[in-house]
Scaffold this active site. Structure first.
Site, PDB file in Angstrom:
ATOM      1  N   LEU A  50       0.815  -1.211   0.000  1.00 26.31           N
ATOM      2  CA  LEU A  50       0.000   0.000   0.000  1.00 26.31           C
ATOM      3  C   LEU A  50       0.851   1.264   0.000  1.00 26.31           C
ATOM      4  O   LEU A  50       0.434   2.294  -0.517  1.00 26.31           O
ATOM      5  CB  LEU A  50      -0.914   0.026   1.235  1.00 26.31           C
ATOM      6  CG  LEU A  50      -1.977  -1.065   1.318  1.00 26.31           C
ATOM      7  CD1 LEU A  50      -2.654  -1.032   2.671  1.00 26.31           C
ATOM      8  CD2 LEU A  50      -2.999  -0.892   0.206  1.00 26.31           C
ATOM      9  N   GLY A  51       2.001   1.220   0.615  1.00 28.60           N
ATOM     10  CA  GLY A  51       2.824   2.420   0.701  1.00 28.60           C
ATOM     11  C   GLY A  51       4.137   2.147   1.401  1.00 28.60           C
ATOM     12  O   GLY A  51       4.414   1.029   1.837  1.00 28.60           O
ATOM     13  N   GLY A  97       8.625   5.986   6.875  1.00 26.92           N
ATOM     14  CA  GLY A  97       9.780   5.904   7.756  1.00 26.92           C
ATOM     15  C   GLY A  97       9.781   4.638   8.578  1.00 26.92           C
ATOM     16  O   GLY A  97      10.825   4.108   8.935  1.00 26.92           O
ATOM     17  N   PHE A  98       8.612   4.144   8.901  1.00 25.36           N
ATOM     18  CA  PHE A  98       8.487   2.907   9.673  1.00 25.36           C
ATOM     19  C   PHE A  98       8.887   1.710   8.824  1.00 25.36           C
ATOM     20  O   PHE A  98       9.564   0.801   9.271  1.00 25.36           O
ATOM     21  CB  PHE A  98       7.025   2.780  10.126  1.00 25.36           C
ATOM     22  CG  PHE A  98       6.720   1.554  10.933  1.00 25.36           C
ATOM     23  CD1 PHE A  98       6.605   1.633  12.310  1.00 25.36           C
ATOM     24  CD2 PHE A  98       6.527   0.321  10.333  1.00 25.36           C
ATOM     25  CE1 PHE A  98       6.303   0.521  13.063  1.00 25.36           C
ATOM     26  CE2 PHE A  98       6.232  -0.806  11.070  1.00 25.36           C
ATOM     27  CZ  PHE A  98       6.120  -0.700  12.451  1.00 25.36           C
ATOM     28  N   GLY A  99       8.471   1.726   7.564  1.00 23.78           N
ATOM     29  CA  GLY A  99       8.666   0.593   6.677  1.00 23.78           C
ATOM     30  C   GLY A  99       7.463   0.457   5.766  1.00 23.78           C
ATOM     31  O   GLY A  99       6.557   1.299   5.780  1.00 23.78           O
ATOM     32  N   LYS A 129       1.661  -3.233   8.899  1.00 21.54           N
ATOM     33  CA  LYS A 129       2.890  -2.434   8.918  1.00 21.54           C
ATOM     34  C   LYS A 129       4.056  -3.369   9.190  1.00 21.54           C
ATOM     35  O   LYS A 129       4.046  -4.123  10.160  1.00 21.54           O
ATOM     36  CB  LYS A 129       2.823  -1.389  10.030  1.00 21.54           C
ATOM     37  CG  LYS A 129       2.149  -0.101   9.654  1.00 21.54           C
ATOM     38  CD  LYS A 129       2.348   0.890  10.794  1.00 21.54           C
ATOM     39  CE  LYS A 129       1.789   2.242  10.454  1.00 21.54           C
ATOM     40  NZ  LYS A 129       2.088   3.228  11.513  1.00 21.54           N
ATOM     41  N   ASP A 188       1.568  14.013  15.862  1.00 25.14           N
ATOM     42  CA  ASP A 188       1.753  13.950  14.411  1.00 25.14           C
ATOM     43  C   ASP A 188       0.406  13.889  13.694  1.00 25.14           C
ATOM     44  O   ASP A 188       0.213  13.101  12.775  1.00 25.14           O
ATOM     45  CB  ASP A 188       2.612  12.752  14.030  1.00 25.14           C
ATOM     46  CG  ASP A 188       3.199  12.902  12.624  1.00 25.14           C
ATOM     47  OD1 ASP A 188       3.479  14.048  12.228  1.00 25.14           O
ATOM     48  OD2 ASP A 188       3.361  11.893  11.929  1.00 25.14           O
TER      49      ASP A 188
END
Length: 661
Positions: free
Chosen positions: A347-348, A351-353, A369, A466
């Site tokens: 999907l995208g 920064g996390f992964g 995620k 955030d």
């Protein structure tokens, strides 16, 4: 086209393998799940527990559930002293694999409070484990009452009960020799090719003599409950015995402690049969894991009668110690649901992964995620997500379904949002045309209520830090859900603000006191909400607004329009042809300006914002000028996680490091 030749040459193997799978499915689907058996709390009157006893009990439950993720299947501990002490233990069957034990114990620590509310002591039994706690020290003491029995199908052989009892007594002898496990299991031939399987297990706080005493008491009770049954189990707080006509336990060489009652012919098992048995066990384990996951999911409750504090060790030292309220989903389940993290499911990227869309075997869509192996920053986000969102339950917060820490993978599994993120609709010309004022106002109200919950109504008082359009997800009915708690922090209700040396967040949405001085508070989220509210009204990003025809930041442009009495010029042109409540638009612009005032103390709280949004008669104060530096400072921002996203149902945190000027 596929070649038919390999199919012909391997057809015998394929047929055999399919038969093995069918047999394994039949046996494992009914055997290997943490099925609730019973408890000792029926008809007990609830008791008035002291606050200190509740606190000790919560600590006990959290500690034991967390410990089960890394132990060898048994542990006991106590919390508190004197009259408020609480003692507890869990004990998983000796054949219980690590994650089965974890599932069983975490289920027990949750359900014991639901099935036995406000009790000084309780025992709860499952197929795979026993869990008990008490205000009295019971460690090492043989407890055979209360006891439970459960049986099924009537035995066809009248003599079967006596044969089962005899075999059980032979297993007790083997259990005494196995001082580490205090258990044994095995099979015997009932005659006529009928196999029977049995297991005996003691709680490992006992010594061998205590174990023998308990098991013999259970065997003596067979005649009272189960002699005429084909399958049964008898349980007490200190031990249990089980018997059935299928292999309900895991058969491995390390666990095979039972006496050999097979015939000479059976001893001569061929290599081919051994291979088939091994494959059967492997397939059974796969099916077992599915059964465990879906049973856990079906019985999961959102709230606990008593609140528990998570035990969270450093992930690098003890990766499995995450959060006792959060289910652990086996890695292979997630791999299958995402087609082994294929590019088509992606999907995208953030920064996390990467984030993947998956479909569970029951048809439920999920978003996964996956922590990047090289992202140290993502590790902190992962830890934060587990700590915070697993504890938060609100209709305007995205729901975290579970996590996985296996084979160097760290995964978070969320509910999938069919309508992606708000930025995909708000900043796309075609999608924005369909986003009418009624929908936008519904989204604004939902976001406000979600933040209010975080600040004032949740179990943890949370500052999100955030909040932005890409971190607001939309479900099938366009209900907004706040996501991504990688930067979230808890705060004491009495504190006004906190300082940090690492200023991390997204350009344009950060309050000036946070961006410039590292100071954050609930008013930081209020500022971000104000920015987001103005974006929803005008349909443009704050990051690109300065470079547009207006030549100034979104906040300063809105401020100048308000001073000139031309606020409606801010409204998205896409809304002009629809039936817009212009009074409602003006009210929202006014609220947005109040939220983005330079001085944090001038900004309203989220509870006031929610009231203002709902009121048509309330008189609002005049806003002061927004921070003049915001537009210039955030000029260089062009980041949006959705730009790299096909359909980001769960967005990544945009991480930036800012050096205060």
């Amino acid at each position: 086209m596929r070649s038919s030749k390999p199919i012909v040459t391997s057809s015998g193997f394929l047929i055999s393998f399919c038969v093995v799978i069918l047999i394994s499915l039949t046996r494992a689907s009914t055997a290997q799940a943490p099925n609730y058996v019973g408890d000792d709390c029926h008809n007990k009157t609830p008791q008035a527990l002291t606050d200190s006893y509740k606190a000790n009990l919560n600590q006990l439950l959290s500690w034991l559930s967390t410990d089960a993720a890394t132990s060898k299947g048994y542990n006991h501990t106590s919390f508190g002293t004197s009259t408020n002490a609480v003692y507890g233990l869990y004990d998983c069957r000796g054949d219980d694999a690590g994650y089965f034990c974890q599932f069983c114990v975490s289920t027990a620590t949750r359900e014991v409070l639901q099935r036995c509310p406000n009790q000084l002591s309780a025992v709860i039994w499952y197929d795979f484990c026993i869990f008990r706690y008490s205000n009295k020290n019971f460690f090492g003491k043989v407890t055979t009452s209360p006891w439970w029995s459960a049986g099924r199908a009537q035995a066809s052989d009248p003599a079967e009960g006596k044969k089962a009892e005899s075999f059980m007594r032979s297993l007790i002898g083997k259990a005494m020799e196995n001082t580490t496990e205090l258990g044994a299991r095995g099979e015997f031939d009932l005659g006529g090719g009928r196999e029977r399987y049995a297991l005996v297990q003691c709680s490992r706080d006992l010594n061998s003599e205590g174990c023998k005493q308990c098991l013999e008491t259970m065997v003596d009770r067979i005649s009272q409950c189960c002699e005429q049954k084909q399958g049964w189990q008898v349980l007490a707080p200190s031990c249990m015995i089980k018997y059935d006509n299928y292999m309900f336990y895991q058969s491995t060489s390390s666990l095979n402690n039972a006496p050999n009652h097979t015939t000479t012919a059976k001893k001569g098992i061929t290599k081919s049969k051994a291979l088939i048995i091994s494959i059967s066990v492997l397939v059974a384990v796969v099916i077992i894991s599915f059964s465990v996951y879906f049973w856990r999911k079906k019985n999961r409750k959102d709230e606990m009668p008593l609140e528990r504090t998570p035990v969270f060790d450093d992930i690098s030292q003890k990766e499995s110690s995450l959060n006792t309220d959060l289910p652990t989903i086996p890695l292979f389940v997630i791999q299958q649901s995402t087609h082994n993290f294929s590019e088509k499911a992606k999907l995208g990227q953030g920064g996390f992964g990467p984030v993947y869309k998956g479909t569970m075997p029951d048809g439920e869509e999920i978003a996964v995620k996956r922590l990047s192996q090289t992202s140290g920053q993502g590790l902190e986000e992962f830890k934060n997500e587990v700590i915070f969102i697993a504890k938060l339950q609100h209709r305007n917060l995205v729901r975290l379904l579970g996590c996985c820490i296996e084979e160097n993978e760290k995964l978070l599994v969320y509910e999938y949002m069919q309508n992606s993120s708000l930025d995909c609709h708000l900043f796309n010309e075609e999608s924005r045309r369909k986003l009418n004022w009624k929908q936008r106002l519904h989204i604004i109200n939902g976001i406000a209520k979600g933040i209010l919950y975080l600040h004032e109504d949740s179990r943890l008082k949370v500052i999100h830090r955030d909040l932005k359009a890409s971190n607001v997800l939309l479900d099938s009915e366009m209900n907004p859900k706040i996501s991504d708690f990688g930067l979230a922090r808890t705060f004491d209700g009495a504190q006004n603000q906190e300082a940090t040396r690492r200023v991390m967040g997204t350009y344009g949405y950060m309050a000036p006191e946070y961006a410039m001085g590292g100071l954050f508070s609930v008013k930081s989220d209020v500022f971000s909400f104000g920015v987001l509210l103005l974006e929803i009204i005008c349909g443009k990003r704050i990051s690109g607004f300065y470079l547009s025809d207006h030549g100034q930041s979104l906040l300063i442009y809105t401020w100048n329009l308000w001073r000139e009495g031309k606020c409606l010029e801010l409204m998205d042109p896409m809304l002009e042809d629809s039936n817009v409540d212009k009074g409602g638009v003006l009210k929202c612009i006014h609220i947005g300006l109040l939220c983005v005032q330079e001085d944090a103390s001038d900004r309203p709280t989220m509870s006031t914002v929610v009231v203002m949004l709902a009121s048509d008669t309330m008189t609002f104060p005049k806003p002061n000028r927004p921070a003049f530096s915001v537009g210039k400072m955030f000029l260089g921002d062009s980041s949006s996680t959705s730009k790299n996203s096909k359909d980001p149902s769960v967005n990544e945190v945009t991480m930036s490091l800012i050096t205060p000027r």
